[in-house]
Design an enzyme around this catalytic site. Sequence first.
Site, PDB file in Angstrom:
ATOM      1  N   GLU A 439       0.894   4.060  -1.283  1.00  0.00           N
ATOM      2  CA  GLU A 439      -0.486   3.057  -0.460  1.00  0.00           C
ATOM      3  C   GLU A 439      -1.592   3.379  -1.815  1.00  0.00           C
ATOM      4  OE1 GLU A 439       0.625   2.453   2.336  1.00  0.00           O
ATOM      5  OE2 GLU A 439       2.039   3.499   2.582  1.00  0.00           O
ATOM      6  N   GLY A 440      -1.029   2.407  -2.888  1.00  0.00           N
ATOM      7  CA  GLY A 440      -2.188   1.889  -3.568  1.00  0.00           C
ATOM      8  C   GLY A 440      -2.291   3.503  -4.242  1.00  0.00           C
TER       9      GLY A 440
END
Length: 596
Positions: A439-440
């Site tokens: 998610e980053g």
Amino acid sequence: MSTYIAPLRDMRFVMTELAGLGELSSLPGFEEATPELAEAVLDEAAKLATEVLAPLNKPGDEQGARLTKDGVVAADGFAKAYRQFVEGGWSGLAGDPDFGGQGLPELLNAATVEMWNSSNMAFALCPLLTAGATEALRQHGSEELKGRYLPNLVSGEWTGTMNLTEPQAGSDLAAVRTKAVPEGDHYRLYGQKIFITWGDHDMTGNVIHLVLARTPDAPEGVRGISLFVVPKFLLNADGSPGQRNDVHCVSLEHKLGIHASPTCVMSFGDQGGAVGYLVGQENKGLAHMFTMMNEARQKVGIQGLAMAERAYQQAREYAKERVQGRLATSRSGDTVAIIHHPDVRRMLLTMKSQIEAMRAFAYVMAADMDRAHRDPDAGERARRQARVDLLIPVLKAWCTELGVEIASMGVQVHGGMGYIEETGACQFLRDSRIAPIYEGTTGIQAADLVSRKLASDRGEAMTELVADMRQTALELKRSTDTQVASVGTALEASVQALDDATAWMLHALATHPDAALASSVDYLMLAGYVCGGWQMGRAALAASRKSAANEDPDFHRTKLATARFYADKVLPKANALLEAIRSGASSGSSLPIEQF
């Protein structure tokens, strides 16, 4: 290996004293979210987590998910546990009532998310991704798509996925190549996606993929990405799963941890094209997908908290049972449990204090999300949303980085036995390591915080946050309790460090952006430590009041001591990080690539 016991006393304290659970029931739509209902929900969630999910954690890790000719098969016991999860209504706890959800506050949902992930992170990833897919479709899908897919996603009868990453693209979504060719009322998709969590399994009757792809005439870069719903099984006229769609898992990744969570390589269109349906507008897919990503980032932050809590519980129980060594102050010379040794106590208190800070930070943010959606005052909704937008990257990155650090410290408490899989401490470290990546990454979250959030309003939201923190520090310093007042002094110094770092960062963004980015992770971590300190300061104030009234004195005295430890031993990191930030890019930018 110790079992998981939900930390209900601290959860209740944070929800009621810091996050304002009692106030949420006055918001439109939350009238049923009474303290009594919350108590019942927490108790039942704790039972499911402790009695059903936790016992599957180690066996699931050892067995893992398996790819067969018929698709992915979940680890033994997972399908039955998932059925209990759905039948208990847990998937739709905070879901939209228009589609069968219970519509309870995100604050209450956040506590259950912590329990699911502490007890069995590999299992919990499945409903986590479903929640993100559900929210993206709810906000951006057509009425027809929402009617056909949302009821079963909200209930958990079907699960959802997020298909972004491709082998050549990684985090660079501008390089996405998956094609979507229009064909009547739908599209045909062709391409491959990697790292797809729970991309295929046998626990539900359908898997609904949200997929980023490009239409034939799309512009280059992120401006040309569209979002599509691609079901594993196409739907019959009555909405039931029918013909198999042309999307398949072709391999499973062999990972460091979360072995029971299948991480799939998904292939679309090998046999004529996977049928997909456009979500929202063409070429707006990235903006639509960010709805899902922000939902996931908030819950991944809670994952970091959850894994830290599980690692702490394991280390604490081991430290109470493991007898080794003698105390220098002991006259008898008897051996003692290692929890009596000063350095072990230091490690356990470092774990405990940061976990409580993370929990308070995460739950208060969840309550801010509730207020951003439900407060009747438009100005208050906007203010709360601005704070959530600012702090989502901090929550995700700071909590997941600490989750790894605390799980590693848990191994250290065990000594040599921590390095042996038999004790279970290893698994928590292995499982937690993915959270700062997906998610980053932490670097991506830091760049978002600095380049987008700070830059977008020239630090206005951060300035307002700092003002609120200063007010808490002032209230702490006014206390006649010296322990409480000392927390205020430490908080005041750390808030000043955050304020100074923000001023430096805003100047660097305008004059030397590379220096700002080079210091962005330090800035994010500084913000995280201070946000945690702010909430621990608020906790100290509440605990002091409760202790003075003789309400559960043992718990509240412990809370005060933990807040004091955080202030003394953790908050000083803020000033150290400030000095690192002020160094900017330092020598890193001038070192020739060949010298790395």
